[in-house]
Motif scaffolding. Sequence first.
Motif, PDB file in Angstrom:
ATOM      1  N   HIS A 496     -20.254 -13.085 -25.951  1.00  0.00           N
ATOM      2  CA  HIS A 496     -19.704 -11.814 -26.431  1.00  0.00           C
ATOM      3  C   HIS A 496     -18.374 -12.045 -27.145  1.00  0.00           C
ATOM      4  N   CYS A 497     -17.519 -12.866 -26.563  1.00  0.00           N
ATOM      5  CA  CYS A 497     -16.227 -13.145 -27.186  1.00  0.00           C
ATOM      6  C   CYS A 497     -16.389 -13.861 -28.527  1.00  0.00           C
ATOM      7  N   ARG A 498     -17.345 -14.781 -28.569  1.00  0.00           N
ATOM      8  CA  ARG A 498     -17.506 -15.591 -29.783  1.00  0.00           C
ATOM      9  C   ARG A 498     -18.030 -14.773 -30.966  1.00  0.00           C
ATOM     10  N   THR A 499     -18.550 -13.584 -30.720  1.00  0.00           N
ATOM     11  CA  THR A 499     -18.985 -12.749 -31.843  1.00  0.00           C
ATOM     12  C   THR A 499     -17.804 -12.241 -32.661  1.00  0.00           C
ATOM     13  N   SER A 500     -16.596 -12.184 -32.058  1.00  0.00           N
ATOM     14  CA  SER A 500     -15.437 -11.650 -32.787  1.00  0.00           C
ATOM     15  C   SER A 500     -14.174 -12.499 -32.641  1.00  0.00           C
ATOM     16  N   LEU A 501     -14.225 -13.563 -31.842  1.00  0.00           N
ATOM     17  CA  LEU A 501     -13.048 -14.397 -31.622  1.00  0.00           C
ATOM     18  C   LEU A 501     -13.339 -15.844 -31.999  1.00  0.00           C
ATOM     19  N   ALA A 502     -12.299 -16.503 -32.499  1.00  0.00           N
ATOM     20  CA  ALA A 502     -12.420 -17.930 -32.770  1.00  0.00           C
ATOM     21  C   ALA A 502     -12.588 -18.692 -31.464  1.00  0.00           C
ATOM     22  N   ALA A 503     -13.097 -19.904 -31.557  1.00  0.00           N
ATOM     23  CA  ALA A 503     -13.384 -20.693 -30.355  1.00  0.00           C
ATOM     24  C   ALA A 503     -12.140 -20.936 -29.527  1.00  0.00           C
ATOM     25  N   HIS A 504     -10.995 -21.199 -30.194  1.00  0.00           N
ATOM     26  CA  HIS A 504      -9.791 -21.534 -29.422  1.00  0.00           C
ATOM     27  C   HIS A 504      -9.224 -20.322 -28.681  1.00  0.00           C
ATOM     28  N   LYS A 505      -9.635 -19.091 -29.081  1.00  0.00           N
ATOM     29  CA  LYS A 505      -9.174 -17.890 -28.383  1.00  0.00           C
ATOM     30  C   LYS A 505     -10.101 -17.485 -27.238  1.00  0.00           C
ATOM     31  N   THR A 506     -11.281 -18.019 -27.201  1.00  0.00           N
ATOM     32  CA  THR A 506     -12.267 -17.614 -26.197  1.00  0.00           C
ATOM     33  C   THR A 506     -11.931 -18.214 -24.840  1.00  0.00           C
ATOM     34  N   PRO A 507     -11.878 -17.400 -23.779  1.00  0.00           N
ATOM     35  CA  PRO A 507     -11.525 -17.930 -22.452  1.00  0.00           C
ATOM     36  C   PRO A 507     -12.467 -19.046 -22.012  1.00  0.00           C
ATOM     37  N   VAL A 508     -11.867 -20.021 -21.317  1.00  0.00           N
ATOM     38  CA  VAL A 508     -12.659 -21.109 -20.738  1.00  0.00           C
ATOM     39  C   VAL A 508     -12.566 -21.116 -19.216  1.00  0.00           C
ATOM     40  N   ALA A 509     -11.647 -20.328 -18.664  1.00  0.00           N
ATOM     41  CA  ALA A 509     -11.537 -20.167 -17.209  1.00  0.00           C
ATOM     42  C   ALA A 509     -11.724 -18.687 -16.891  1.00  0.00           C
ATOM     43  N   TRP A 510     -12.592 -18.402 -15.928  1.00  0.00           N
ATOM     44  CA  TRP A 510     -12.963 -17.018 -15.627  1.00  0.00           C
ATOM     45  C   TRP A 510     -12.741 -16.727 -14.149  1.00  0.00           C
ATOM     46  N   PHE A 511     -12.223 -15.533 -13.860  1.00  0.00           N
ATOM     47  CA  PHE A 511     -11.942 -15.135 -12.477  1.00  0.00           C
ATOM     48  C   PHE A 511     -12.352 -13.678 -12.282  1.00  0.00           C
ATOM     49  N   GLY A 512     -12.921 -13.380 -11.134  1.00  0.00           N
ATOM     50  CA  GLY A 512     -13.249 -12.009 -10.783  1.00  0.00           C
ATOM     51  C   GLY A 512     -12.106 -11.376 -10.013  1.00  0.00           C
ATOM     52  N   VAL A 513     -11.838 -10.099 -10.277  1.00  0.00           N
ATOM     53  CA  VAL A 513     -10.742  -9.376  -9.624  1.00  0.00           C
ATOM     54  C   VAL A 513     -11.267  -8.046  -9.123  1.00  0.00           C
ATOM     55  N   GLU A 514     -10.956  -7.727  -7.861  1.00  0.00           N
ATOM     56  CA  GLU A 514     -11.301  -6.410  -7.320  1.00  0.00           C
ATOM     57  C   GLU A 514     -10.094  -5.481  -7.329  1.00  0.00           C
ATOM     58  N   GLN A 515      -8.903  -6.066  -7.109  1.00  0.00           N
ATOM     59  CA  GLN A 515      -7.671  -5.264  -7.103  1.00  0.00           C
ATOM     60  C   GLN A 515      -6.594  -6.039  -7.843  1.00  0.00           C
ATOM     61  N   TRP A 516      -5.964  -5.372  -8.806  1.00  0.00           N
ATOM     62  CA  TRP A 516      -4.983  -6.049  -9.640  1.00  0.00           C
ATOM     63  C   TRP A 516      -3.616  -6.120  -8.970  1.00  0.00           C
ATOM     64  N   PRO A 517      -2.900  -7.226  -9.146  1.00  0.00           N
ATOM     65  CA  PRO A 517      -1.480  -7.247  -8.741  1.00  0.00           C
ATOM     66  C   PRO A 517      -0.679  -6.504  -9.797  1.00  0.00           C
ATOM     67  N   MET A 518      -0.162  -5.327  -9.430  1.00  0.00           N
ATOM     68  CA  MET A 518       0.471  -4.474 -10.432  1.00  0.00           C
ATOM     69  C   MET A 518       1.845  -4.036  -9.979  1.00  0.00           C
ATOM     70  N   ILE A 519       2.633  -3.642 -10.970  1.00  0.00           N
ATOM     71  CA  ILE A 519       3.896  -2.983 -10.721  1.00  0.00           C
ATOM     72  C   ILE A 519       3.691  -1.489 -10.872  1.00  0.00           C
ATOM     73  N   GLY A 520       4.719  -0.711 -10.498  1.00  0.00           N
ATOM     74  CA  GLY A 520       4.547   0.737 -10.449  1.00  0.00           C
ATOM     75  C   GLY A 520       4.238   1.386 -11.773  1.00  0.00           C
ATOM     76  N   SER A 521       4.644   0.780 -12.889  1.00  0.00           N
ATOM     77  CA  SER A 521       4.389   1.384 -14.187  1.00  0.00           C
ATOM     78  C   SER A 521       2.969   1.158 -14.667  1.00  0.00           C
ATOM     79  N   GLY A 522       2.164   0.419 -13.909  1.00  0.00           N
ATOM     80  CA  GLY A 522       0.777   0.192 -14.281  1.00  0.00           C
ATOM     81  C   GLY A 522       0.524  -1.101 -15.006  1.00  0.00           C
ATOM     82  N   LYS A 523       1.537  -1.947 -15.129  1.00  0.00           N
ATOM     83  CA  LYS A 523       1.360  -3.227 -15.804  1.00  0.00           C
ATOM     84  C   LYS A 523       0.873  -4.273 -14.808  1.00  0.00           C
ATOM     85  N   VAL A 524      -0.052  -5.098 -15.261  1.00  0.00           N
ATOM     86  CA  VAL A 524      -0.557  -6.192 -14.436  1.00  0.00           C
ATOM     87  C   VAL A 524       0.476  -7.316 -14.430  1.00  0.00           C
TER      88      VAL A 524
END
Length: 533
Positions: A496-524
Amino acid sequence: MTNTSNEAYWPADTSVPVLDISTGDALRRATAQTPDRLALVEAIPDGWPSPVGAASTHRSWTYRQLLGAAQQGAHWLLTRFQPGDHVCLWAPNVAEWVIVQHAVALAGMVLVTANPALRVDELRYVLRQSRAVALFHIGTFRGSDMASMATEVATEVREIFDLANWWAMVRSSPDSPALPTVASRAPAQLQYTSGTTGQPKGALLHHMGLVTNASFVARRLGLNGDVLVSPMPLFHTAGSVLSGLGCVTTCSTLVLPLAFDPGLVLAAVEGHRARVLFGVPTMLIALIEAAQRLAPDLSSLQVVSSGGAPVPPELSRRVREWLGCELLAVYGQTEASPIISQTALQDHGLDRTDTAGKPLWQVEVRIVDPGTGRLVPRGIEGEIQARGYQTMLQYFDMPDATAQALLPDGWLRTGDLGTLDERGYLRVTGRLKDMIIRGGENIYPAEIESCLMSHESVANAAVFGLPDAHWGEIVAAAIQLRNPQHPPTIAALHAHCRTSLAAHKTPVAWFGVEQWPMIGSGKVQKFRLRDMA
């Protein structure tokens, strides 16, 4: 208005004047215009006890009542402290927060805002660094014994006050001297920056900047005597300024949920026939999921305003489909009181979904080369800088940090990357500190996150860099799925990424997240994602 040169610079639109008044003046003006209109409505889930011990969990105040309570509170404050003193407020979204905010402003004091999630050492740092003379707190919240923690830091201030007992003290207080005249450029709030990369800095903001910015954002939203539901935390400018003062400057009604709970927020929109809703992208994703389950009547809702993190174009489509309204994005930061640019209902197509809109009135914006500080051509990426009425006075008691952020000629360095076109539309492409350098190539996460969010299985995504012996850094992606029971394969996400992103921009490490570590303003907090990875 257009920029006829090829430089990435947008002059200030001066067609709408600044509000050269204090926040107290704004509240007095709203009360004179609409004394009996509801100013503030508290929304607490059924079955939850009031954090301040109130008998009712559905309290409300008209503008006349809100001004009266704030004036009483201001007189009480002046029996103990002096104009110019710093007063810290450490509590969630209870109505007393708003009353204290206005009382402190009317007394000519400075409100120090503290995230209720802070622990003892973090709170001690804020009190000590801000030189606060008093701490207002609640007893307990979300399992935290805030009263005990307040007692632990009591030596940092002259007095501590539990909001559950505060109003009784105010009512029994003797008369104080007349309320002071508060200058429009006097300090109003000391807002501690998000701290996604290190120790927080206190941005000292003035009355005129806060009042004017809130009114400009509300004006572009079309807010005018309407109902706004905002679960944004009051300790952040999105809550106390854009929500609270935005309503005051437009004589609108603020419906204030105690905390972000999707069912509570949707019920508040339905029950109060709200026209406008505020929420950061992570909140909106949760609201969309809840709306699919609960099917609330959201027919009154016309606008959702979001910021605090990049707003992916795909989210605009989902908001339109499931919440039945338009999504308008804001861009800014605390140091700018806080909004620099904003999309509008009259924007069309990609201008609304792919940009951060045009600068608000009375602010200049330019894009410069981060290394040389020189203007770049239109459409070329560089650091976003802004100059206008709303820039902070300083980082409190941090002259070196202030000099880094505020240039001698008044330009504020945002640390964000973006482009500016010939019509003044701003695109935010990432943060300088978030930039990933892979084999000498600069990669900006926002572009990759937007691509991932367009995948049908992805609810949210955050992209960051990980150290690598060969490349220096590699691209990593943390993914939150819409349906964890049916996850896509990594190969499918990569394709999916390679349809619109160059190879060097495509993630090579992947992680699943259920709950984000966030600050109060909503930024991860991406540094925490790196640590977790």
